[in-house]
Every structure is written in structure tokens, then in C-alpha cells.
Enzyme design. Structure first.
Site, PDB file in Angstrom:
ATOM      1  N   ASP A   1       5.747   7.501  10.975  1.00 39.57           N
ATOM      2  CA  ASP A   1       5.237   6.138  10.848  1.00 39.57           C
ATOM      3  C   ASP A   1       4.202   5.960  11.943  1.00 39.57           C
ATOM      4  O   ASP A   1       4.024   6.838  12.805  1.00 39.57           O
ATOM      5  CB  ASP A   1       6.375   5.123  10.995  1.00 39.57           C
ATOM      6  CG  ASP A   1       5.921   3.682  10.777  1.00 39.57           C
ATOM      7  OD1 ASP A   1       5.049   3.467   9.908  1.00 39.57           O
ATOM      8  OD2 ASP A   1       6.409   2.778  11.481  1.00 39.57           O
ATOM      9  N   SER A   2       3.542   4.814  11.940  1.00 38.22           N
ATOM     10  CA  SER A   2       2.579   4.541  13.000  1.00 38.22           C
ATOM     11  C   SER A   2       3.264   4.131  14.299  1.00 38.22           C
ATOM     12  O   SER A   2       2.639   4.151  15.356  1.00 38.22           O
ATOM     13  CB  SER A   2       1.610   3.431  12.564  1.00 38.22           C
ATOM     14  OG  SER A   2       2.315   2.235  12.299  1.00 38.22           O
TER      15      SER A   2
ATOM     16  N   CYS B   1       6.208   4.759   6.062  1.00 33.78           N
ATOM     17  CA  CYS B   1       5.075   3.870   6.288  1.00 33.78           C
ATOM     18  C   CYS B   1       4.537   3.459   4.928  1.00 33.78           C
ATOM     19  O   CYS B   1       4.094   4.320   4.150  1.00 33.78           O
ATOM     20  CB  CYS B   1       4.002   4.587   7.101  1.00 33.78           C
ATOM     21  SG  CYS B   1       2.424   3.719   7.193  1.00 33.78           S
TER      22      CYS B   1
ATOM     23  N   GLU C   1       5.694  -4.027  17.880  1.00 32.24           N
ATOM     24  CA  GLU C   1       5.456  -2.923  18.813  1.00 32.24           C
ATOM     25  C   GLU C   1       5.481  -3.405  20.262  1.00 32.24           C
ATOM     26  O   GLU C   1       5.841  -2.651  21.171  1.00 32.24           O
ATOM     27  CB  GLU C   1       4.113  -2.257  18.509  1.00 32.24           C
ATOM     28  CG  GLU C   1       4.082  -1.455  17.213  1.00 32.24           C
ATOM     29  CD  GLU C   1       4.882  -0.161  17.289  1.00 32.24           C
ATOM     30  OE1 GLU C   1       4.934   0.436  18.380  1.00 32.24           O
ATOM     31  OE2 GLU C   1       5.453   0.248  16.258  1.00 32.24           O
TER      32      GLU C   1
ATOM     33  N   CYS D   1       6.626  -3.196   4.702  1.00 31.29           N
ATOM     34  CA  CYS D   1       6.223  -2.436   5.887  1.00 31.29           C
ATOM     35  C   CYS D   1       7.511  -2.137   6.628  1.00 31.29           C
ATOM     36  O   CYS D   1       8.343  -3.041   6.808  1.00 31.29           O
ATOM     37  CB  CYS D   1       5.260  -3.233   6.768  1.00 31.29           C
ATOM     38  SG  CYS D   1       4.898  -2.456   8.365  1.00 31.29           S
TER      39      CYS D   1
ATOM     40  N   HIS E   1       8.184  -1.813   9.586  1.00 33.25           N
ATOM     41  CA  HIS E   1       8.384  -2.619  10.790  1.00 33.25           C
ATOM     42  C   HIS E   1       9.117  -3.931  10.477  1.00 33.25           C
ATOM     43  O   HIS E   1       9.857  -4.452  11.318  1.00 33.25           O
ATOM     44  CB  HIS E   1       7.037  -2.976  11.437  1.00 33.25           C
ATOM     45  CG  HIS E   1       6.414  -1.880  12.234  1.00 33.25           C
ATOM     46  ND1 HIS E   1       5.805  -0.795  11.650  1.00 33.25           N
ATOM     47  CD2 HIS E   1       6.286  -1.717  13.575  1.00 33.25           C
ATOM     48  CE1 HIS E   1       5.334  -0.019  12.606  1.00 33.25           C
ATOM     49  NE2 HIS E   1       5.608  -0.543  13.774  1.00 33.25           N
TER      50      HIS E   1
END
Length: 297
Positions: free
Chosen positions: A21-22, A84, A161, A193, A195
Site C-alpha cells: 500500500d502507499s 490499495c 498517516e 481506500c 486507510h
């Protein structure tokens, strides 16, 4: 899907599963995978040097994914999970033709789950995922009677994040994003997403109590489970809590600190440098997208 993998090189069930993932979003997939498949060794990569991905052009996202998959191959993974939604929407079809590596994306498993729970479906996702129309297409092609509304939520990933989940500002941003979906009277919300499930308690404070939440992590891991069985790659050893190795492209210490909130302990994280790949992205292979919009029906 398996037919596309008949030409894969020889893998063994003892090799790890790769997840990328990012940033910390993919930890939702990691935790679900460890719950459903505790025997499996895992290599987790977070592209924290370039987070967020959601506002980047498709060609750039494909390039990032190519670099990550090339590195994953050096780790001798037997399968890759794209944890992701942005890369699942914009890159997976391109890279599947370039890598002899089983890979699973998030979009289709989550779309199939959504239509089981409701017909007025809201999708919150990154700008890139919204513009790709990947969820709209996957849901309506599977169930034509479903209605789908989308909202791009570009501020969520940076806030998560930065570990600002409980910040009053985050609540206000979430309320602004979700208001059009409340007005559309959705009965189901896809958190498009990885996240976003970190904000689930915030969403529950804002949305009506009857709205059902779809966390793609749960359903992509079910797909992983099935594919491992079909390919004969499930690790059937008796061990539990198999080793997970963490790697990032950015600050390893920062990732360890933020991720400890969800992992329950501070992981050992290593920094790696991704190398350029020889692949090029043909313009004709890129998804044509509309101008950015916040709400689509």
C-alpha cells in the site's frame, strides 16, 4: 483468473504473501489476513516516501506498482495482494500482463459484497479511484439495479498517516464528505481506500445507524484464501502467528510509531530503495477518466 496464472514460475506454499500500500492503510488487509490465515508468512511494503497516491496520474501509479512488484519478486513472494484501491483500480490490469505473479485486487471482492447488503450504495475513495469509475462499473455490471454515489476524499489519507484520527478537524472533514451520501439516502457504504476503516468510528458518529459498512479487507482476504487453495499454495504448517516483515520507502521509524496503534506493538521496519523498471506505460492502456467530481450517480 487461474488460467492467467498457468504460466507462473514454480512457487511453494512456504513462500510469503506480499502486501503493499502507499502507507498504513494496508494494515487493515494485513490484520484480516493474519486473522483468516495465521499460518502465512507476510512481506508488507508501504510506499511512504510517495504517499498519498490518490491524487497522482495513472501513469505514475502504474510505474510505482511496477517498481514494487519487481522488488516483491526479489523477496520470493508466492502471491501479491494490492492493499490499495487506487492501484487496484488503475494499475492491476496493466501489471498482470507484465508479471508472472498471482495478484489479487480489492475492487471486485468489495463490489460483490456491497450488492449483497444494499442497493443504494455509497463509495468513498481517493480522487484517482473515483475518477476511474472502477467501483461504479464493478457494482452496476454485477447488479444493474444498484444505484451508486461516489465522493472523493483526498484529505483522509494524509490525516490518517499523520495519526490525526481523533482530531476535531478530521470529524468536520468527514462530515463534509459524507453529507451528500446522507442526502442520497444510501444504505451501504464502501470504504474504498484501505486507510478509511481506521476512521470507522468517526463514520458511525455521522451516518445513520442503518448504514452497513463494507471493509474491502475482509473480502479480498476471502479471495486470497480461495486462490491459495486453487493454486495449491496454502501454507498448511502447524505454526501460528507466522512472521511478518515490514518494509517502507520512507521513514521507517515514523511508520513503526504510527502503525503500532493498530498492530498492538511497535514493529521492526526496514527501509528499502525501489529501483526503476524497464517497463513503459502505453497511452492507449490508460483508463479514460472524467473531470474530477465529488458526487456521481
Amino acid at each position: 483468473m487461474v488460467s492467467n496464472w498457468q504460466r507462473v514460475r514454480s512457487y511453494t506454499n512456504q513462500q510469503p504473501i506480499g502486501i503493499f500500500d502507499s502507507g498504513v492503510g494496508g494494515l487493515t488487509v494485513l490484520q484480516e489476513l493474519k486473522r483468516q490465515l495465521p499460518n502465512e508468512k507476510i512481506v508488507y511494503f508501504a510506499d511512504t516516501a510517495r504517499v498519498p497516491w490518490g491524487s497522482r496520474p495513472q501513469s505514475e501509479i502504474i510505474e510505482f506498482v511496477q517498481q514494487i512488484l519487481s522488488w516483491m519478486q526479489t523477496q520470493q513472494v508466492k502471491m501479491v495482494v494490492m492493499a490499495c484501491n487506487t492501484s487496484s483500480a488503475l494499475a492491476i490490469e496493466t501489471v498482470r500482463s507484465q508479471f508472472d505473479l498471482p495478484m489479487i485486487g480489492l475492487i471486485l471482492p468489495a463490489a460483490k459484497a456491497a450488492i449483497k447488503y444494499g442497493q443504494r450504495i455509497g463509495v468513498i475513495a481517493t480522487t484517482a479511484t473515483v475518477n476511474s469509475m472502477a467501483y461504479v462499473n464493478a457494482i452496476t455490471e454485477t447488479h444493474k439495479q444498484s444505484q451508486v454515489w461516489q465522493v472523493a476524499c483526498p484529505e483522509f489519507v494524509p490525516l490518517i498517516e499523520a495519526d490525526r484520527i481523533h482530531d476535531p478537524y478530521t470529524y468536520e472533514i468527514a462530515k463534509n464528505y459524507l453529507t451528500p451520501l446522507i442526502e442520497a439516502e444510501i444504505d451501504t457504504l464502501v470504504m474504498g481506500c484501505t486507510h478509511y476503516p481506521h476512521l470507522l468510528e468517526v463514520f458511525k458518529q455521522i451516518l445513520p445507524p442503518y448504514v452497513k459498512f463494507i471493509d474491502p479487507a475482509k473480502y479480498v482476504v476471502k479471495a486470497v484464501n480461495q486462490e491459495l487453495d486453487i493454486l495449491g499454495l496454502r501454507d498448511r504448517s502447524s505454526r501460528k502467528n507466522a512472521v511478518t516483515k515490514f518494509y517502507v520507502s520512507g521513514d521507517a521509524e515514523q511508520f513503526a510509531e504510527v502503525s503500532s496503534r493498530w498492530l498492538g506493538n511497535k514493529p521492526l521496519v526496514q527501509n528499502v530503495e525501489l529501483l526503476p523498471t524497464p517497463f513503459t506505460v502505453e497511452e492507449s492502456s490508460l483508463i479514460e477518466t472524467a473531470e474530477p467530481v465529488e458526487l456521481l450517480s
